[in-house]
Design an enzyme around this catalytic site. Structure first.
Site, PDB file in Angstrom:
ATOM      1  N   LYS A   1      32.704  46.240  51.662  1.00  0.00           N
ATOM      2  CA  LYS A   1      31.811  47.042  52.498  1.00  0.00           C
ATOM      3  C   LYS A   1      30.371  46.553  52.504  1.00  0.00           C
ATOM      4  CE  LYS A   1      34.290  51.411  51.824  1.00  0.00           C
ATOM      5  NZ  LYS A   1      34.161  52.762  51.257  1.00  0.00           N
TER       6      LYS A   1
ATOM      7  N   GLY B   1      28.563  47.370  39.074  1.00  0.00           N
ATOM      8  CA  GLY B   1      27.641  48.270  39.769  1.00  0.00           C
ATOM      9  C   GLY B   1      26.228  48.182  39.234  1.00  0.00           C
TER      10      GLY B   1
ATOM     11  N   ARG C   1      35.152  42.457  27.308  1.00  0.00           N
ATOM     12  CA  ARG C   1      34.042  43.393  27.083  1.00  0.00           C
ATOM     13  C   ARG C   1      33.873  43.739  25.601  1.00  0.00           C
ATOM     14  NH1 ARG C   1      34.246  47.699  32.160  1.00  0.00           N
ATOM     15  NH2 ARG C   1      33.676  46.173  33.748  1.00  0.00           N
TER      16      ARG C   1
ATOM     17  N   GLY D   1      33.819  42.866  39.123  1.00  0.00           N
ATOM     18  CA  GLY D   1      35.159  42.718  38.555  1.00  0.00           C
ATOM     19  C   GLY D   1      36.030  41.689  39.239  1.00  0.00           C
TER      20      GLY D   1
END
Length: 393
Positions: free
Chosen positions: A197, A373, A36, A350
């Site tokens: 999920k 996200g 990053r 990730g």
């Protein structure tokens, strides 16, 4: 992309507040993965070359509004200094007299890293006064942290109310590539979704079913789809309250003519632990006391076959419990298949990116997204607060 970028501003002799995403892993006081930080270098170098005074801000971890010594950004400043090949000053706070004094010392082309934003609870609350204090340090604001753009925090959205706000090169690249993948992909367009999920990705799947030709579903979220098809899942993690949602998504895929590819065989384990006994079974024969932990070889082959004629591929989420080597084969197999694909490949999230790093294949992917996200919310069609607040062209 219709947002202004650092190409549209003159930074010479200006104090430039740059939101970067330096939320990197640290062990024994050293950065263990600088991906990053390296991703932000083109923007930082351009601002340095332009004669700006750089004031960088980032969060690290989840200190929950308190000072946590192990989450100070000092190791990040050291790594950035090494990568930039020039001194990087470090302030012990991000607002207040100490930060102001450090900024006052900056000369053109010099770099300062402020302390962890999340040591202040006002950051995540998007407190206007805290945002004003951050903004008071600078003349211009640059957001280059795509990975945090889905959060309306003081450093990602609040400061844009007080300063001229533009995108950095990394933000621009993410929006351009993700936007093209969604709006004008070369077809066939394949999306591969995994993770635990269904509830985290219902909106994403619903939006993608209007855009893709094929959707592959693996990981824990596939268990809920298997339940929706009347298949047993044993003790596996599944969202029983989302089975009807999964049925609706299966129906929508059929209605839209989207090929939906689900596991046909799975790896099951007696316990979800490193040394547990495991075996491969058809999805119709999952034992009642066992848990699904990965996709089987036949499923892997079907997933890879779906890749064969794809021209645009997006992947987010592991195919199994990828933190254990025995249950990471499906995820790492997907990484290898994408690396060999003759398509434009985009990987976000990730666990998916970690699989690429483990297999040494990240450089064979067209675009590795820095936003987990954020990339999901972008795919869902949501407006990202950290993008919406930037100046339009």
């Amino acid at each position: 992309m219709n947002k202004q970028t650092i190409r549209d501003i003159d930074v010479r002799d200006k104090r430039v507040l740059v939101r970067v995403d330096f939320n990197v892993p640290i062990k024994d006081g050293k950065v263990t993965d600088d991906t990053r930080i390296r991703a932000a270098l083109p923007t930082l170098q351009a601002l340095i070359d332009g004669g700006g005074k750089l004031i960088l801000m980032s969060h690290l971890g989840r200190p929950k509004g308190k000072v946590v010594e192990s989450l100070r950004l000092t190791p990040v400043a050291a790594k950035l200094q090494e990568l930039l090949g020039r001194p990087v000053a470090k302030a012990d706070d991000c607002v207040g007299p100490e930060a102001e004094a450090a900024v006052a010392k900056l000369k053109d082309g010099e770099v300062l890293l402020l302390e962890n934003l999340r040591f202040h609870p006002e950051e995540e609350e998007n407190d206007p006064e805290f945002a004003r204090k951050l903004a008071s340090l600078a003349d211009l604001y640059v957001n280059d942290a795509f990975g945090t753009a889905h959060r309306a925090h003081a450093s990602t959205e609040g400061v844009a109310h007080y300063l001229p706000a533009v995108a950095g090169y990394l933000m621009e690249k993410e929006l351009r590539i993700m936007g093209k993948a969604l709006e004008a992909p070369e077809r066939p367009f394949l999306a591969i979704l995994g993770g635990a999920k269904v509830s985290d990705k219902i909106g994403v799947i619903r939006n993608l079913l209007d855009k893709v030709d094929t959707l592959v579903v693996g990981g824990g979220m596939a268990n809920t789809f298997l339940l929706a098809q009347g298949k047993p899942v044993g003790k596996s993690k599944a969202e029983h309250d989302r089975v009807e949602d999964a049925r609706r998504l299966i129906a929508k895929a059929e209605e839209k003519g989207v090929r939906l590819v689900l596991p046909t065989d799975v790896v099951v384990a007696k316990e979800v632990t490193r040394g547990a006994e495991y075996k491969t079974v058809p999805v119709e024969k999952v034992p009642a006391s066992w848990s699904i932990v990965d996709v089987g070889k036949a499923s892997q082959a079907a997933f890879e076959a779906a890749l064969a004629d794809a021209r645009t591929v997006f992947w987010n989420g592991p195919m199994g419990v990828a933190e254990w080597p025995n249950f990471a084969r499906g995820t790492e197999g997907m990484a290898r298949a994408l690396a060999e694909a003759r398509a434009f490949t985009v990987v976000g999230g990730g666990d998916s990116v970690a699989a690429l790093e483990r297999t040494g294949l990240a450089d064979r992917i067209s675009h590795v997204s820095t936003g987990g996200g954020a990339s999901l919310e972008f795919l869902e069609g949501k407006e990202l607060p950290g993008v919406a607040c930037l100046a339009d062209r």
